[in-house]
Design a protein around this motif. Sequence first.
Motif, mmCIF file in Angstrom:
data_model
loop_
_atom_site.group_PDB
_atom_site.id
_atom_site.type_symbol
_atom_site.label_atom_id
_atom_site.label_comp_id
_atom_site.label_asym_id
_atom_site.label_seq_id
_atom_site.Cartn_x
_atom_site.Cartn_y
_atom_site.Cartn_z
ATOM 1 N N ARG A 37 0.833 -1.211 0.000
ATOM 2 C CA ARG A 37 0.000 0.000 0.000
ATOM 3 C C ARG A 37 0.862 1.253 0.000
ATOM 4 N NH1 ARG A 37 -3.034 -2.944 3.786
ATOM 5 N NH2 ARG A 37 -2.076 -1.780 5.494
ATOM 6 N N GLU A 38 1.893 1.267 0.840
ATOM 7 C CA GLU A 38 2.778 2.430 0.909
ATOM 8 C C GLU A 38 3.505 2.660 -0.413
ATOM 9 O OE1 GLU A 38 5.268 1.616 4.260
ATOM 10 O OE2 GLU A 38 3.699 2.082 5.713
ATOM 11 N N GLU A 39 3.958 1.584 -1.046
ATOM 12 C CA GLU A 39 4.654 1.711 -2.329
ATOM 13 C C GLU A 39 3.720 2.210 -3.422
ATOM 14 O OE1 GLU A 39 7.963 1.466 -3.373
ATOM 15 O OE2 GLU A 39 8.115 1.636 -1.202
ATOM 16 N N ARG A 40 2.473 1.757 -3.416
ATOM 17 C CA ARG A 40 1.512 2.227 -4.413
ATOM 18 C C ARG A 40 1.270 3.721 -4.254
ATOM 19 N NH1 ARG A 40 -2.774 -2.843 -4.254
ATOM 20 N NH2 ARG A 40 -1.560 -4.153 -5.671
ATOM 21 N N VAL A 41 1.120 4.174 -3.017
ATOM 22 C CA VAL A 41 0.903 5.606 -2.780
ATOM 23 C C VAL A 41 2.142 6.394 -3.183
ATOM 24 C CG1 VAL A 41 0.570 7.339 -0.978
ATOM 25 C CG2 VAL A 41 -0.821 5.273 -0.977
ATOM 26 N N ARG A 42 3.309 5.931 -2.763
ATOM 27 C CA ARG A 42 4.558 6.624 -3.104
ATOM 28 C C ARG A 42 4.747 6.677 -4.623
ATOM 29 N NH1 ARG A 42 7.922 3.716 -0.183
ATOM 30 N NH2 ARG A 42 7.623 5.037 1.615
ATOM 31 N N SER A 81 10.538 6.131 -15.250
ATOM 32 C CA SER A 81 10.842 5.382 -14.041
ATOM 33 C C SER A 81 9.615 5.292 -13.129
ATOM 34 C CB SER A 81 11.998 6.058 -13.298
ATOM 35 O OG SER A 81 12.224 5.446 -12.062
ATOM 36 N N ALA A 82 8.901 6.398 -12.982
ATOM 37 C CA ALA A 82 7.695 6.403 -12.137
ATOM 38 C C ALA A 82 6.623 5.478 -12.711
ATOM 39 C CB ALA A 82 7.166 7.828 -11.997
ATOM 40 N N VAL A 89 4.141 -2.361 -8.853
ATOM 41 C CA VAL A 89 3.431 -2.495 -7.574
ATOM 42 C C VAL A 89 1.930 -2.246 -7.686
ATOM 43 C CG1 VAL A 89 5.466 -1.901 -6.207
ATOM 44 C CG2 VAL A 89 3.868 -0.092 -6.867
ATOM 45 N N GLY A 90 1.485 -1.748 -8.813
ATOM 46 C CA GLY A 90 0.080 -1.386 -8.960
ATOM 47 C C GLY A 90 -0.829 -2.576 -9.220
ATOM 48 N N SER A 91 -2.108 -2.336 -8.986
ATOM 49 C CA SER A 91 -3.123 -3.345 -9.284
ATOM 50 C C SER A 91 -3.293 -3.446 -10.802
ATOM 51 C CB SER A 91 -4.442 -2.957 -8.618
ATOM 52 O OG SER A 91 -4.935 -1.753 -9.186
ATOM 53 N N PRO A 92 -3.940 -4.486 -11.295
ATOM 54 C CA PRO A 92 -4.121 -4.627 -12.751
ATOM 55 C C PRO A 92 -4.820 -3.422 -13.396
ATOM 56 C CG PRO A 92 -4.633 -6.693 -11.675
ATOM 57 C CD PRO A 92 -4.410 -5.686 -10.575
ATOM 58 N N SER A 93 -5.782 -2.824 -12.720
ATOM 59 C CA SER A 93 -6.454 -1.659 -13.305
ATOM 60 C C SER A 93 -5.517 -0.451 -13.369
ATOM 61 C CB SER A 93 -7.727 -1.316 -12.528
ATOM 62 O OG SER A 93 -7.438 -1.090 -11.171
ATOM 63 N N VAL A 94 -4.642 -0.307 -12.380
ATOM 64 C CA VAL A 94 -3.666 0.785 -12.413
ATOM 65 C C VAL A 94 -2.676 0.561 -13.555
ATOM 66 C CG1 VAL A 94 -1.724 1.823 -11.169
ATOM 67 C CG2 VAL A 94 -3.874 1.406 -9.985
ATOM 68 N N VAL A 95 -2.226 -0.665 -13.725
ATOM 69 C CA VAL A 95 -1.278 -0.971 -14.801
ATOM 70 C C VAL A 95 -1.902 -0.647 -16.162
ATOM 71 C CG1 VAL A 95 -0.015 -2.845 -15.941
ATOM 72 C CG2 VAL A 95 -0.030 -2.680 -13.443
ATOM 73 N N ILE A 133 -5.854 7.306 -12.175
ATOM 74 C CA ILE A 133 -4.833 6.479 -11.519
ATOM 75 C C ILE A 133 -4.764 6.801 -10.027
ATOM 76 C CG2 ILE A 133 -2.331 6.086 -11.329
ATOM 77 C CD1 ILE A 133 -2.234 6.372 -14.412
ATOM 78 N N VAL A 134 -4.744 8.084 -9.704
ATOM 79 C CA VAL A 134 -4.692 8.491 -8.296
ATOM 80 C C VAL A 134 -5.920 7.988 -7.545
ATOM 81 C CG1 VAL A 134 -4.776 10.498 -6.753
ATOM 82 C CG2 VAL A 134 -3.193 10.479 -8.682
ATOM 83 N N GLU A 135 -7.078 8.065 -8.171
ATOM 84 C CA GLU A 135 -8.312 7.615 -7.531
ATOM 85 C C GLU A 135 -8.292 6.101 -7.288
ATOM 86 O OE1 GLU A 135 -11.977 7.870 -5.706
ATOM 87 O OE2 GLU A 135 -10.574 9.459 -6.258
ATOM 88 N N ILE A 136 -7.802 5.338 -8.247
ATOM 89 C CA ILE A 136 -7.727 3.883 -8.087
ATOM 90 C C ILE A 136 -6.759 3.523 -6.951
ATOM 91 C CG2 ILE A 136 -7.004 1.713 -9.161
ATOM 92 C CD1 ILE A 136 -7.992 2.894 -11.832
ATOM 93 N N VAL A 137 -5.606 4.183 -6.921
ATOM 94 C CA VAL A 137 -4.638 3.921 -5.851
ATOM 95 C C VAL A 137 -5.240 4.297 -4.507
ATOM 96 C CG1 VAL A 137 -2.415 4.619 -4.897
ATOM 97 C CG2 VAL A 137 -2.597 4.091 -7.323
ATOM 98 N N ARG A 138 -5.961 5.389 -4.450
ATOM 99 C CA ARG A 138 -6.613 5.802 -3.204
ATOM 100 C C ARG A 138 -7.609 4.739 -2.738
ATOM 101 N NH1 ARG A 138 -11.015 7.746 -1.196
ATOM 102 N NH2 ARG A 138 -12.146 7.898 -3.143
ATOM 103 N N LYS A 139 -8.423 4.248 -3.667
ATOM 104 C CA LYS A 139 -9.399 3.217 -3.314
ATOM 105 C C LYS A 139 -8.715 1.923 -2.891
ATOM 106 C CE LYS A 139 -13.279 4.822 -6.088
ATOM 107 N NZ LYS A 139 -14.099 4.575 -7.283
ATOM 108 N N ASP A 140 -7.632 1.543 -3.582
ATOM 109 C CA ASP A 140 -6.887 0.341 -3.228
ATOM 110 C C ASP A 140 -6.270 0.459 -1.837
ATOM 111 O OD1 ASP A 140 -7.487 -0.810 -5.652
ATOM 112 O OD2 ASP A 140 -5.518 -0.461 -6.543
#
Length: 143
Positions: A37-42, A81-82, A89-95, A133-140
């Motif tokens: 979770r921390e890596e996804r947010v970062r 790189s980002a 580290v992202g979920s399939p929907s983020v990827v 992307i930010v919204e999906i990471v927030r929900k995850d």
Amino acid sequence: MEWVAAVVSGVSAVLSLIAVVLVAKMTAHGDHEKWLREERVRSAINLKLAVSRVRVQYSRPTGGVCPGGDALHFDFSEVNSAMAHLDLVGSPSVVSDVEDLRHRLREFVRASKDGEPEWRARRDALDAVMDRIVEIVRKDTIS
């Protein structure tokens, strides 16, 4: 009768060992989830900052002239790189959305460099994908 006490003692020791292993495994799994979770947010933060730098570099003033000659020499390694880190580290929907972001970013940069009049629409599409992307990471992260 002594053998019963030895068997009970042995079974108790095995059960204690199993309990220790299970607790350790559950703790490790929890630590991994927290790290993920921390890596996804970062990663999302780093991507948002990198995309913002590209937006600033390639946004055109009202006159329609691309700002500075150094826009042709922009270093995309930070944004690449980002994106790669979020791919890992992202979920399939983020990827999937990161792939869409790559496409939108290329369109925006090309439109800006070529002086196309729809560069703002391309920038808005880029912003929409980044916001998604930010919204999906927030929900995850919350779930």
